[in-house]
Design a protein around this motif. Structure first.
Motif, mmCIF file in Angstrom:
data_model
loop_
_atom_site.group_PDB
_atom_site.id
_atom_site.type_symbol
_atom_site.label_atom_id
_atom_site.label_comp_id
_atom_site.label_asym_id
_atom_site.label_seq_id
_atom_site.Cartn_x
_atom_site.Cartn_y
_atom_site.Cartn_z
ATOM 1 N N ASN A 212 0.871 -1.171 0.000
ATOM 2 C CA ASN A 212 0.000 0.000 0.000
ATOM 3 C C ASN A 212 0.909 1.222 0.000
ATOM 4 N N LEU A 213 0.784 1.990 -1.059
ATOM 5 C CA LEU A 213 1.688 3.118 -1.284
ATOM 6 C C LEU A 213 0.919 4.400 -1.013
ATOM 7 N N ARG A 214 1.400 5.177 -0.038
ATOM 8 C CA ARG A 214 0.683 6.399 0.330
ATOM 9 C C ARG A 214 1.636 7.587 0.364
ATOM 10 N N PRO A 215 1.694 8.343 -0.715
ATOM 11 C CA PRO A 215 2.506 9.553 -0.696
ATOM 12 C C PRO A 215 1.765 10.686 0.011
ATOM 13 N N ALA A 216 2.476 11.571 0.668
ATOM 14 C CA ALA A 216 1.872 12.759 1.276
ATOM 15 C C ALA A 216 2.737 13.956 0.928
ATOM 16 N N ARG B 172 3.218 0.526 3.119
ATOM 17 C CA ARG B 172 2.667 -0.349 4.161
ATOM 18 C C ARG B 172 2.464 -1.750 3.619
ATOM 19 N N GLU B 173 2.875 -2.746 4.403
ATOM 20 C CA GLU B 173 2.578 -4.139 4.045
ATOM 21 C C GLU B 173 1.072 -4.323 4.239
ATOM 22 N N LEU C 128 -7.307 13.548 4.918
ATOM 23 C CA LEU C 128 -7.483 12.483 3.934
ATOM 24 C C LEU C 128 -8.027 12.990 2.603
ATOM 25 N N GLY C 129 -8.621 14.170 2.596
ATOM 26 C CA GLY C 129 -9.289 14.687 1.395
ATOM 27 C C GLY C 129 -8.352 14.855 0.210
ATOM 28 N N MET C 130 -7.052 15.020 0.464
ATOM 29 C CA MET C 130 -6.111 15.228 -0.642
ATOM 30 C C MET C 130 -5.190 14.027 -0.815
ATOM 31 N N ALA C 131 -5.494 12.913 -0.145
ATOM 32 C CA ALA C 131 -4.535 11.804 -0.111
ATOM 33 C C ALA C 131 -4.883 10.707 -1.123
ATOM 34 N N PRO C 132 -3.939 10.373 -2.005
ATOM 35 C CA PRO C 132 -4.139 9.238 -2.900
ATOM 36 C C PRO C 132 -3.482 7.979 -2.341
#
Ligand code: NAI
Length: 347
Positions: free
Chosen positions: A100-104, A122-123, A253-257
């Motif tokens: 799970n790839l979460r850029p910020a 994240r695993e 979270l509103g801007m998070a892909p």
């Protein structure tokens, strides 16, 4: 943009529930303006899946993703009644979406933190989220004891760590921070740290820097001085918590892909939900889903198109100052979308 016309890429399109169809319409218009070469296969899931096929994850949708191995997905509602399992969890299991790839990244200045550029990996399939849980009844209390068993495998650790190291190298990141709790959970997260050390020494030393940190210290340092981090990799539960924490650093979270990457498919989505409170009003912010589409372009090796999309979003928000209501602006979804399209056309 590259001078050659990219080959067509089949991809599954799940508009989703609530604001899903509105923000997906915006994203498709913008991808069209970019000339993104996706051949979309529309499919349903969530509430729309229940309505159309009596299942929040109909077989036709799974078949489509099996064929395309690539999907862009709007937010899905899991019906509370009916005992359905979350479609998102089922997709993760079905396609072994282990990363799970979460850029910020800071997009709109003036928040609590400026210039954030973090990536959390994240695993997604192992750890304490495998669902090996039960209660032990004692003295008439059916829930006297609650138990959960976490499982991390060498193979699972290797593939997520390899993903993280390779991602950091390919994206020219500065370092990889391995987040663990091996001082307490010596087996469950000890195996993760041990594998990271071995893999780094064997294959990645000199190519990308690695550091280690205990999860509680990491949570605190992310708030005190997030700029000391770059790319973080961790196990399932810690990743779930820290990915929301880093989304909070850039305004929520509103801007998070997010990207869910696996052996058999990759699925990109906005992190937010279906926002039933504003659904159908034409005011939803499509940015998170757009940023997910940018990740999808990177994934299919169209980084110039992804960069153009990100720049158009930046310019619309910060030079044109056209923003939707959740960001304090007065633009509706259509006006915001048209502004991004015009930035792309004039690029
Ligand atoms: P939510 O993220 O849908 O909404 C929380 C708040 O943020 C609401 O006030 C909403 O209006 C606002 N918001 C969210 N996205 C927005 C956007 N793009 N533009 C403007 N405002 C936005 O979270 P909530 O209300 O807890 O969940 C609603 C439904 O979504 C539930 O059925 C939940 O299960 C589902 N959900 C699905 C997810 C997914 O498919 N990945 C993730 C999270 C929730």
């Amino acid at each position: 943009m590259s001078a050659t016309t990219p080959a067509r890429i089949p991809a599954t399109l799940i508009a989703g529930d609530g604001i899903g169809p509105e923000i997906m319409e915006a994203v498709l218009a913008i991808l069209d303006a970019l000339g993104a070469p996706f051949d979309w296969e529309p499919a349903v899931a969530g509430l729309a899946g229940v309505k159309a096929a009596g299942d929040p994850l109909p077989n036709a949708t799974l078949d489509s993703i099996r064929r395309t191995r690539l999907a862009l997905k709007g937010p899905l509602e899991t019906p509370v009644a009916g005992g359905y399992r979350s479609s998102n969890v089922r997709l993760r299991e079905e396609f072994k979406l282990y990363a799970n790839l979460r850029p910020a990244r800071s997009l709109v200045p003036g928040g609590r933190y400026e210039n954030i550029d973090l990536v959390l990996i994240r695993e997604n399939n192992e750890g304490l989220y495998m669902g090996y849980e039960h209660f032990i009844p004692i003295d008439g209390d059916p829930h006297a004891v609650g138990m959960a068993t976490g499982v991390n495998t060498r193979q699972g650790c290797r593939r997520i760590l390899e993903y993280a190291f390779e991602y950091a190298i390919a994206h020219e990141r500065k370092k990889v921070t391995v987040v663990h709790k091996a001082n307490i959970m010596k087996a469950l997260t000890g195996i993760f740290l041990e594998t990271a050390r071995e893999m780094h020494a064997d294959r990645y030393a000199g190519r990308i820097a690695m550091e280690e940190i205990i999860v509680d210290a990491c949570a605190m340092k992310l708030v005190m001085n997030p700029w000391q981090f770059d790319t973080l990799v961790t196990t399932n539960l810690f990743g779930d918590i820290l990915s929301d924490e880093i989304a909070g650093l850039v305004g929520g979270l509103g801007m998070a892909p997010g990207g869910n990457i696996g052996e058999h498919a990759a699925i990109f989505e906005a992190v937010h939900g279906s926002a039933p409170d504003i659904a159908g009003r034409g005011i939803a912010n499509p940015t998170a889903l757009l940023l997910a589409a940018a990740m999808m372009l990177d994934h299919v090796n169209l980084p110039a198109m992804a960069a153009l999309l990100r720049r158009a979003i930046d310019e619309t928000l910060n030079l044109d100052r056209i923003r939707t209501g959740d960001l304090g602006g007065d633009a509706d979804t259509k006006r915001y979308t048209a502004a991004i399209v015009s930035r792309i056309r004039n690029a």
